[in-house]
Design a protein around this motif. Structure first.
Motif, PDB file in Angstrom:
ATOM      1  N   VAL A 275      -2.599  -7.787   2.259  1.00  0.00           N
ATOM      2  CA  VAL A 275      -3.961  -8.208   1.930  1.00  0.00           C
ATOM      3  C   VAL A 275      -4.787  -7.003   1.494  1.00  0.00           C
ATOM      4  N   GLY A 276      -4.672  -5.899   2.244  1.00  0.00           N
ATOM      5  CA  GLY A 276      -5.490  -4.729   1.961  1.00  0.00           C
ATOM      6  C   GLY A 276      -5.257  -4.148   0.578  1.00  0.00           C
ATOM      7  N   ILE A 277      -3.995  -4.008   0.193  1.00  0.00           N
ATOM      8  CA  ILE A 277      -3.689  -3.455  -1.130  1.00  0.00           C
ATOM      9  C   ILE A 277      -4.235  -4.356  -2.224  1.00  0.00           C
ATOM     10  N   ASN A 278      -4.106  -5.653  -2.055  1.00  0.00           N
ATOM     11  CA  ASN A 278      -4.579  -6.563  -3.097  1.00  0.00           C
ATOM     12  C   ASN A 278      -6.097  -6.610  -3.180  1.00  0.00           C
ATOM     13  N   VAL A 279      -6.776  -6.321  -2.085  1.00  0.00           N
ATOM     14  CA  VAL A 279      -8.230  -6.149  -2.154  1.00  0.00           C
ATOM     15  C   VAL A 279      -8.563  -4.880  -2.930  1.00  0.00           C
ATOM     16  N   LEU A 280      -7.763  -3.820  -2.736  1.00  0.00           N
ATOM     17  CA  LEU A 280      -7.999  -2.583  -3.484  1.00  0.00           C
ATOM     18  C   LEU A 280      -7.850  -2.798  -4.987  1.00  0.00           C
TER      19      LEU A 280
END
Length: 260
Positions: free
Chosen positions: A122-127
């Protein structure tokens, strides 16, 4: 609705993690575990089929079963071709694909529901969404560099995630990443060009994955770091993608941004 799963590379690190998490969640049912013959002896499938043939699994599993593949580029491409021939949906998380292989995936996705992502956290795709906005807001006086750390068994460099992050940063500057990427510096190289994004790779130990992006400007520096603490974050993303893919229509190559 229960999502039947066919897990490719089931004896590997990601395959085992996905199977373990799926086995703890009633939303998923493991229909088949697939790996090479020499790796099958250590697999405990329970009621699931254990086989070295994806085609055998597809023949014996429900028509709505979703394939999950975290293996190697050549294997994943063969998985995609087999899925396209049978009409099954497939979620692929393999990195290191060439531009030609990605183009073939996009073509196969016109025939069967296919999903590919270089990183399912989730975090990478928010980035992927946030970094272009930050890049544009800071402006071109800020140099962009990236360092990525992974375990000593990772085969591709830079990582697929680093390249995807680099692409979104380059696009925010109006560049194409292949034109501006620098992944090696040695000797008397001269001043750093403004139209450049450095992506450096470090390998060692059992590091799951760390990516740090540096924005270095006049008098200040901004660092944005994502650290994956375990493979569970990628496995959970793959399971979420598989549930989302169940019943999807073919037509284009899906990714995590579609799931979100």
């Amino acid at each position: 609705m229960t999502t039947p799963l066919i897990i490719m590379g089931a004896a590997g690190r990601m395959g085992r993690t996905i199977a373990a998490l799926a086995g703890e969640d009633a939303q998923y049912a493991i229909a088949a575990l697939v790996d090479r013959g020499e790796a099958l002896s250590g697999l405990q499938g329970g009621s699931a089929l254990v086989t070295d043939s994806l085609q055998t699994a597809l023949d014996q599993c429900p028509a709505d079963a979703v394939i999950i593949d975290f293996t190697a580029p050549a294997v994943s491409m063969e998985t995609a071709r087999t899925a396209a021939a049978s009409g099954h949906a497939a979620v692929i998380g393999t990195t290191g694909l060439t531009a030609e292989q990605k183009a073939e995936l996009a073509e196969l996705a016109r025939r069967t529901p296919l999903f590919w992502s270089s990183n399912m956290s989730v975090g990478i795709n928010v980035l992927y969404r946030v970094l272009p906005e930050l890049t544009r807001a800071l402006g071109d006086k800020y140099d962009i560099e990236m360092v990525e750390l992974h375990h000593n068994r990772k085969k591709d460099s830079p990582s697929g995630t680093a390249l995807s992050l680099g692409e979104c940063l380059a696009e925010a500057r109006g560049w194409q990443l292949p034109d501006v990427r620098c992944s090696a510096r040695d000797g008397l190289i001269g001043a750093r060009p403004k139209a450049q994004i450095g992506i450096q790779a470090i390998r060692g130990g059992d590091v799951v994955g760390v990516h740090t992006i540096y924005f270095m400007g006049p008098g200040e520096r901004i660092e944005v770091t994502h650290q994956a603490h375990s493979r569970d974050t990628f496995a959970q993303g793959a399971l979420r993608a598989a549930a989302w893919m169940q019943g999807r229509a073919a037509g284009r190559l899906y990714g995590m941004q579609d799931v979100f």
